[in-house]
Design an enzyme around this catalytic site. Structure first.
Site, PDB file in Angstrom:
ATOM      1  N   TYR A   1      -4.397 -12.495   5.342  1.00 55.44           N
ATOM      2  CA  TYR A   1      -3.421 -13.537   4.997  1.00 55.44           C
ATOM      3  C   TYR A   1      -2.946 -14.189   6.287  1.00 55.44           C
ATOM      4  CZ  TYR A   1      -3.622 -10.757   0.795  1.00 55.44           C
ATOM      5  OH  TYR A   1      -4.081 -10.067  -0.293  1.00 55.44           O
TER       6      TYR A   1
ATOM      7  N   PRO B   1      -6.819 -11.113  10.028  1.00 58.28           N
ATOM      8  CA  PRO B   1      -6.010 -10.667   8.898  1.00 58.28           C
ATOM      9  C   PRO B   1      -6.629 -11.180   7.592  1.00 58.28           C
ATOM     10  CG  PRO B   1      -5.030 -12.613   9.886  1.00 58.28           C
ATOM     11  CD  PRO B   1      -6.290 -12.311  10.673  1.00 58.28           C
TER      12      PRO B   1
ATOM     13  N   LYS C   1       0.816  -1.223   0.000  1.00 59.68           N
ATOM     14  CA  LYS C   1       0.000   0.000   0.000  1.00 59.68           C
ATOM     15  C   LYS C   1       0.847   1.269   0.000  1.00 59.68           C
ATOM     16  CE  LYS C   1      -3.772  -1.858   2.817  1.00 59.68           C
ATOM     17  NZ  LYS C   1      -3.182  -2.580   3.957  1.00 59.68           N
TER      18      LYS C   1
ATOM     19  N   HIS D   1      -0.532 -15.842   7.721  1.00 58.54           N
ATOM     20  CA  HIS D   1       0.872 -16.130   8.056  1.00 58.54           C
ATOM     21  C   HIS D   1       1.285 -14.910   8.863  1.00 58.54           C
ATOM     22  CE1 HIS D   1       5.087 -17.559   7.290  1.00 58.54           C
ATOM     23  NE2 HIS D   1       5.293 -16.300   7.670  1.00 58.54           N
ATOM     24  N   LEU D   2       1.772 -15.113  10.079  1.00 56.38           N
ATOM     25  CA  LEU D   2       1.907 -13.977  10.993  1.00 56.38           C
ATOM     26  C   LEU D   2       2.734 -12.831  10.409  1.00 56.38           C
ATOM     27  CD1 LEU D   2       0.929 -13.361  13.961  1.00 56.38           C
ATOM     28  CD2 LEU D   2       3.354 -13.523  14.544  1.00 56.38           C
ATOM     29  N   HIS D   3       2.181 -11.640  10.474  1.00 53.46           N
ATOM     30  CA  HIS D   3       2.888 -10.437  10.025  1.00 53.46           C
ATOM     31  C   HIS D   3       2.435  -9.263  10.887  1.00 53.46           C
ATOM     32  CE1 HIS D   3      -0.849 -10.770   7.676  1.00 53.46           C
ATOM     33  NE2 HIS D   3      -0.915  -9.444   7.817  1.00 53.46           N
TER      34      HIS D   3
HETATM   35  P1  M7G Z   1      -3.599  -8.291   6.436  1.00 58.17           P
HETATM   36  O1  M7G Z   1      -3.831  -7.775   7.800  1.00 58.17           O
HETATM   37  O2  M7G Z   1      -3.437  -9.779   6.284  1.00 58.17           O
HETATM   38  O3  M7G Z   1      -4.733  -7.916   5.447  1.00 58.17           O
HETATM   39  O4  M7G Z   1      -2.314  -7.553   5.917  1.00 58.17           O
HETATM   40  P2  M7G Z   1      -5.223  -6.590   4.737  1.00 58.17           P
HETATM   41  O5  M7G Z   1      -4.645  -6.652   3.345  1.00 58.17           O
HETATM   42  O6  M7G Z   1      -6.718  -6.785   4.684  1.00 58.17           O
HETATM   43  O7  M7G Z   1      -4.775  -5.439   5.555  1.00 58.17           O
HETATM   44  C1  M7G Z   1      -1.573  -7.946   4.818  1.00 58.17           C
HETATM   45  C2  M7G Z   1      -0.749  -6.765   4.382  1.00 58.17           C
HETATM   46  O8  M7G Z   1       0.111  -7.210   3.351  1.00 58.17           O
HETATM   47  C3  M7G Z   1      -1.596  -5.648   3.824  1.00 58.17           C
HETATM   48  O9  M7G Z   1      -1.248  -4.429   4.442  1.00 58.17           O
HETATM   49  C4  M7G Z   1      -1.293  -5.675   2.335  1.00 58.17           C
HETATM   50  O10 M7G Z   1      -1.308  -4.390   1.738  1.00 58.17           O
HETATM   51  C5  M7G Z   1       0.084  -6.273   2.285  1.00 58.17           C
HETATM   52  N1  M7G Z   1       0.356  -7.020   1.050  1.00 58.17           N
HETATM   53  C6  M7G Z   1      -0.503  -7.832   0.404  1.00 58.17           C
HETATM   54  N2  M7G Z   1       0.139  -8.377  -0.670  1.00 58.17           N
HETATM   55  C7  M7G Z   1      -0.476  -9.327  -1.595  1.00 58.17           C
HETATM   56  C8  M7G Z   1       1.416  -7.882  -0.695  1.00 58.17           C
HETATM   57  C9  M7G Z   1       2.527  -8.094  -1.562  1.00 58.17           C
HETATM   58  O11 M7G Z   1       2.511  -8.853  -2.535  1.00 58.17           O
HETATM   59  N3  M7G Z   1       3.667  -7.404  -1.244  1.00 58.17           N
HETATM   60  C10 M7G Z   1       3.730  -6.543  -0.154  1.00 58.17           C
HETATM   61  N4  M7G Z   1       4.877  -5.897   0.064  1.00 58.17           N
HETATM   62  N5  M7G Z   1       2.680  -6.349   0.663  1.00 58.17           N
HETATM   63  C11 M7G Z   1       1.537  -7.018   0.404  1.00 58.17           C
END
Ligand code: M7G
Length: 477
Positions: free
Chosen positions: A408, A406, A342, A410-412
């Site tokens: 996705y 979340p 983002k 996988h913990l982030h």
């Molecule tokens: P989340 O809390 O799982 O979901 O965060 P959200 O997308 O509903 O917030 C995942 C975070 O990973 C988000 O802030 C996404 O913008 C970011 N993200 C998603 N993808 C597919 C990518 C990617 O391919 N590259 C990067 N750098 N960030 C990503």
């Protein structure tokens, strides 16, 4: 500052030789006229790469935008695997530097006297770069060896490895959507999924003519940055008067292209889940108890969760490796910190990074227990340090949190600038990492026991599951 110094020295020397002026650096390089051949000797880039390793490669990429076309062709033929990827990130590299660091770069650049670098072995100043370069070379040669071994081991009758089918039905062999887009030619809009006039963004569902796959495109106007304001507030911006009354005036302004960019994100091919995620819908708050998680959420997400191949690509350095801000490779407590999709990296006041843990199998907040405390402490501390060093932002200006739910599993961890009202940073979704740590220190099974609230959207299948189980409070009791 040490990093900025290094970047400064290197950028200074090379840019001076290439006759790149300060003005040029302040513009988006894609809009600049190319330099004349004589300014830029063939092979210089390769020499620099050899001499200074990775950071010169970044430079080389920046120069790629400015270099004469025939040299560009040459750079592309360099046969460096990651060269092309780095090309796209070099401008970001410079943009990522703090304002001070940029000044530093400029100062070095302006006073630089160019000397062709000494051969790599004699370069003392760039030990770090040299090490990176050596490691990269070794990795490349190991990959080549492994590929060769695989080819040697193959059955004589197998000329090519069988093409593996991916879950979306395409093959490993370069599907058409794997190529980055260069324009929206042939894009056909199907529907506006959502429109946020306040954020100045729009989510569009569409297709590319001749292809079946669907796409989600997100267009977003970007904030102004102090660096580009002089261009926006110059004679190059044309004004058309809308209203003039005494001392008050309204105008429609058309600034030059380089300060008029928009942020574009594309999900292609987009799945039904993506279309749902980006559509405008009613939202509902649910309270998920320990039992709800076991009986409703967990079985649902085991069947339905978003693909996380992009996460593994990052962890395995297959994609976005040039964007990594910091990495701790430890398998248990390590993580990769890099810009979130983002963030366009244009200005730090909307900084958005994510820290993705190396350890597999921690789906979300729900899976966390005291055994993960070393991991969480490490992310907090090293993430803060890296951001301070790289972007000059202190911990007290950072919002560091996890999402529940979340998208996705996988913990982030999300790292955003405190001044930035990031989507998903509200109380119904964001859990501050410091709070998470403290809760686990007080009670190891806090997150497997705690009732957690979050919002679900009308078309979200999980909402249907909660409704089916009578777990959505549609009326007050
Ligand atoms: P989340 O809390 O799982 O979901 O965060 P959200 O997308 O509903 O917030 C995942 C975070 O990973 C988000 O802030 C996404 O913008 C970011 N993200 C998603 N993808 C597919 C990518 C990617 O391919 N590259 C990067 N750098 N960030 C990503």
């Amino acid at each position: 500052m040490a990093t900025a110094d290094k970047v400064g020295q290197e950028v200074g020397k090379v840019l001076a030789k290439a006759c790149i002026t300060k003005d040029m650096l302040e513009q988006d390089p894609c809009h600049l006229p190319r330099l004349k051949s004589s300014d830029f000797t063939k092979g210089l880039v390769v020499e620099l790469r050899k001499a200074h390793g990775v950071s010169s490669m970044h430079l080389a990429m920046q120069l790629k935008y400015l270099a004469p076309l025939e040299l560009v062709a040459d750079i592309e033929k360099c046969n460096e695997k990651s060269l092309q990827n780095k090309a796209n990130s070099v401008w970001e590299e410079y943009q990522k530097l703090s304002k001070n660091a940029k000044k530093h770069v400029m100062a070095d650049f302006l006073k630089a006297e160019f000397q062709l670098p000494k051969p790599r072995s004699a370069t003392k100043a760039c030990k770090l770069c040299k090490r990176k370069f050596d490691e990269e070379e070794q990795r490349e040669s190991e990959t080549n060896m492994a590929e060769k071994r695989r080819a040697d081991d193959a059955e004589p009758i197998t000329v090519q490895e069988p093409k593996k089918a991916k879950s979306d039905g395409t093959t490993q062999d370069d599907p058409h959507w794997a190529t980055p887009l260069s324009s929206f030619q042939d894009f056909e809009m199907i529907k506006i999924l959502n429109d946020h006039p306040k954020n100045k963004s729009v989510f569009v569902h569409g297709k590319f003519k001749g292809h079946e796959e669907e796409a989600v495109v997100i267009l977003e106007k970007t904030p102004f940055s102090e660096e580009t304001l002089p261009i926006a507030l110059s004679g190059e911006t044309k004004l058309k008067v809308g209203l003039k009354n005494d001392i008050y005036g309204n105008y429609h302004g058309t600034p030059p292209a380089q300060v008029n960019g928009i942020k574009v994100s594309v999900v292609y091919p987009a799945t039904h889940k993506h279309l749902v995620k980006y559509s405008q819908q009613e939202t509902y708050l649910v309270q998920e108890t320990e039992d709800d998680y076991k009986n409703i959420t967990l079985p649902f997400l085991e069947a339905e969760a978003f693909r996380i191949q992009w996460v593994y690509n990052i962890l395995e350095h297959k994609t976005e490796s040039e964007r990594i801000v910091y990495e701790d490779p430890d398998k248990e407590t390590g993580f990769i910190l890099l810009p979130d999709m983002k963030w366009d990296l244009k200005q730090v006041n909307d900084l958005y990074l994510i820290g993705i843990v190396h350890k597999h199998g921690i789906r979300s907040l729900r899976d966390l227990a005291a055994e993960h405390l070393p991991l969480l402490h490490n992310i907090l501390k090293k993430g803060q340090q890296a951001i301070q060093e790289k972007f000059d932002i202190p911990p007290c200006k950072l919002r560091i949190y996890l999402h529940y739910q979340p998208s996705y599993y996988h913990l982030h961890v999300h790292f955003t600038h405190l001044n930035f009202d990031a989507p998903g940073s509200g109380v119904e979704r964001a859990h501050l990492l410091t709070d998470v740590i403290e809760h686990l220190e007080m009670m190891t099974d806090y997150y497997s026991k705690k009732t957690l609230s979050f919002c679900l959207r009308e078309n979200d299948q999980l909402l249907a599951e909660f409704r089916k189980a009578g777990r959505v409070l549609e009326k007050s009791v």
